[in-house]
Design a protein around this motif. Structure first.
Motif, mmCIF file in Angstrom:
data_model
loop_
_atom_site.group_PDB
_atom_site.id
_atom_site.type_symbol
_atom_site.label_atom_id
_atom_site.label_comp_id
_atom_site.label_asym_id
_atom_site.label_seq_id
_atom_site.Cartn_x
_atom_site.Cartn_y
_atom_site.Cartn_z
ATOM 1 N N GLY A 115 0.824 -1.209 0.000
ATOM 2 C CA GLY A 115 0.000 0.000 0.000
ATOM 3 C C GLY A 115 0.854 1.254 0.000
ATOM 4 O O GLY A 115 0.594 2.206 -0.748
ATOM 5 N N LEU A 116 1.902 1.244 0.816
ATOM 6 C CA LEU A 116 2.784 2.408 0.901
ATOM 7 C C LEU A 116 3.558 2.613 -0.396
ATOM 8 O O LEU A 116 3.577 3.716 -0.945
ATOM 9 N N THR A 117 4.179 1.559 -0.903
ATOM 10 C CA THR A 117 4.970 1.725 -2.124
ATOM 11 C C THR A 117 4.092 2.035 -3.328
ATOM 12 O O THR A 117 4.486 2.796 -4.212
ATOM 13 N N GLY A 118 2.892 1.482 -3.341
ATOM 14 C CA GLY A 118 1.958 1.813 -4.424
ATOM 15 C C GLY A 118 1.536 3.268 -4.365
ATOM 16 O O GLY A 118 1.531 3.975 -5.383
ATOM 17 N N PHE A 119 1.192 3.735 -3.179
ATOM 18 C CA PHE A 119 0.814 5.136 -3.020
ATOM 19 C C PHE A 119 1.971 6.064 -3.383
ATOM 20 O O PHE A 119 1.782 7.059 -4.087
ATOM 21 N N LEU A 120 3.157 5.756 -2.894
ATOM 22 C CA LEU A 120 4.310 6.628 -3.173
ATOM 23 C C LEU A 120 4.566 6.778 -4.663
ATOM 24 O O LEU A 120 5.012 7.834 -5.115
ATOM 25 N N GLN A 121 4.258 5.747 -5.437
ATOM 26 C CA GLN A 121 4.452 5.835 -6.885
ATOM 27 C C GLN A 121 3.490 6.817 -7.549
ATOM 28 O O GLN A 121 3.703 7.205 -8.694
ATOM 29 N N THR A 122 2.457 7.242 -6.833
ATOM 30 C CA THR A 122 1.529 8.236 -7.394
ATOM 31 C C THR A 122 1.943 9.655 -7.035
ATOM 32 O O THR A 122 1.309 10.607 -7.466
ATOM 33 N N THR A 123 2.986 9.798 -6.224
ATOM 34 C CA THR A 123 3.438 11.130 -5.809
ATOM 35 C C THR A 123 4.521 11.649 -6.756
ATOM 36 O O THR A 123 5.187 10.874 -7.449
ATOM 37 N N ASP A 124 4.691 12.955 -6.771
ATOM 38 C CA ASP A 124 5.722 13.567 -7.621
ATOM 39 C C ASP A 124 7.112 13.046 -7.276
ATOM 40 O O ASP A 124 7.942 12.843 -8.159
ATOM 41 N N ALA A 125 7.368 12.813 -6.008
ATOM 42 C CA ALA A 125 8.706 12.401 -5.581
ATOM 43 C C ALA A 125 9.097 11.015 -6.111
ATOM 44 O O ALA A 125 10.274 10.750 -6.332
ATOM 45 N N PHE A 126 8.130 10.115 -6.297
ATOM 46 C CA PHE A 126 8.460 8.742 -6.681
ATOM 47 C C PHE A 126 7.830 8.295 -7.998
ATOM 48 O O PHE A 126 7.934 7.128 -8.369
ATOM 49 N N TRP A 127 7.164 9.184 -8.700
ATOM 50 C CA TRP A 127 6.552 8.848 -9.981
ATOM 51 C C TRP A 127 7.638 8.384 -10.957
ATOM 52 O O TRP A 127 8.598 9.078 -11.214
ATOM 53 N N GLY A 128 7.517 7.151 -11.448
ATOM 54 C CA GLY A 128 8.472 6.634 -12.418
ATOM 55 C C GLY A 128 9.819 6.238 -11.858
ATOM 56 O O GLY A 128 10.723 5.898 -12.621
ATOM 57 N N VAL A 129 9.987 6.247 -10.538
ATOM 58 C CA VAL A 129 11.259 5.863 -9.931
ATOM 59 C C VAL A 129 11.364 4.337 -9.960
ATOM 60 O O VAL A 129 10.557 3.627 -9.361
ATOM 61 N N GLU A 130 12.366 3.859 -10.657
ATOM 62 C CA GLU A 130 12.482 2.430 -10.939
ATOM 63 C C GLU A 130 12.631 1.573 -9.682
ATOM 64 O O GLU A 130 12.001 0.519 -9.563
ATOM 65 N N TRP A 131 13.458 1.999 -8.725
ATOM 66 C CA TRP A 131 13.669 1.165 -7.542
ATOM 67 C C TRP A 131 12.389 1.029 -6.729
ATOM 68 O O TRP A 131 12.135 -0.017 -6.121
ATOM 69 N N MET A 132 11.531 2.058 -6.744
ATOM 70 C CA MET A 132 10.257 1.978 -6.020
ATOM 71 C C MET A 132 9.322 0.994 -6.724
ATOM 72 O O MET A 132 8.646 0.199 -6.071
#
Length: 183
Positions: A115-132
């Motif tokens: 849930g956390l890693t999925g949510f973070l991928q929707t934020t500007d900070a982690f959008w498209g970040v491969e390791w996430m």
């Protein structure tokens, strides 16, 4: 010889059963049916996370066998359970046995991590970040592997303990068949 009457214990309340099967549905749909990144995938993830959050609350205020205090897997409980199982003696627990409790805690931790890693991928900070994205995928694969192990263990332990654990998660009642005795 005659068969002793079965021991019946009402163990899983409606909240626990609805939580369990709802979480199973969310996880199975998200992993095997819905495409990653789709809106439905995100919503199923949010629902799964909310279910786990509600289950954590229920673990403190719920019915007896739903409470963490009833089944928290301390080292002593784990060792005692493993020794009894290894010696061929069923170790009956009305709620979760210590290994089952450990699995439950691992599964809900993985769902929260997803849930956390999925949510973070929707934020500007982690959008498209491969390791996430990779972490999210590793957590998902680990969850599926442990869920499969959990299901297999429920089937095996049903036979070992003479209790249909899958049926108990549907009905809320554990029916323990007792051994035959000679007359």
């Amino acid at each position: 010889m005659f068969m002793n009457p079965p021991q019946t214990v009402r163990v899983w309340d409606p909240f626990v059963r609805v939580f369990h099967w709802s979480l199973v549905s969310c996880v199975m749909l998200n992993y095997f049916v819905v495409e990653d990144g789709e809106t439905l995938h995100q919503w199923l993830g949010y629902i799964a996370t909310a279910l786990v959050a509600a289950r954590i609350v229920w673990g403190f205020i719920g019915t007896r066998y739903a409470r963490f205090a009833d089944f928290f897997p301390t080292p002593q409980r784990l060792l005692r359970h493993l020794r009894q199982v290894a010696s061929g003696q069923p170790d009956f627990h009305p709620g979760h046995n210590p290994v089952g409790a450990l699995m439950m805690l691992a599964l809900i931790t993985l769902v929260l991590g997803l849930g956390l890693t999925g949510f973070l991928q929707t934020t500007d900070a982690f959008w498209g970040v491969e390791w996430m994205q990779e972490l999210h995928e590793v957590l998902a694969s680990t969850l599926i592997a442990l869920a499969g192990l959990h299901a297999l263990a429920a089937i095996v332990m049903s036979r070992v303990e003479r209790i249909n654990l899958v049926a108990a998660m549907v009905t809320g009642v554990k029916i323990r068949k007792r051994a035959q005795q000679s007359t």
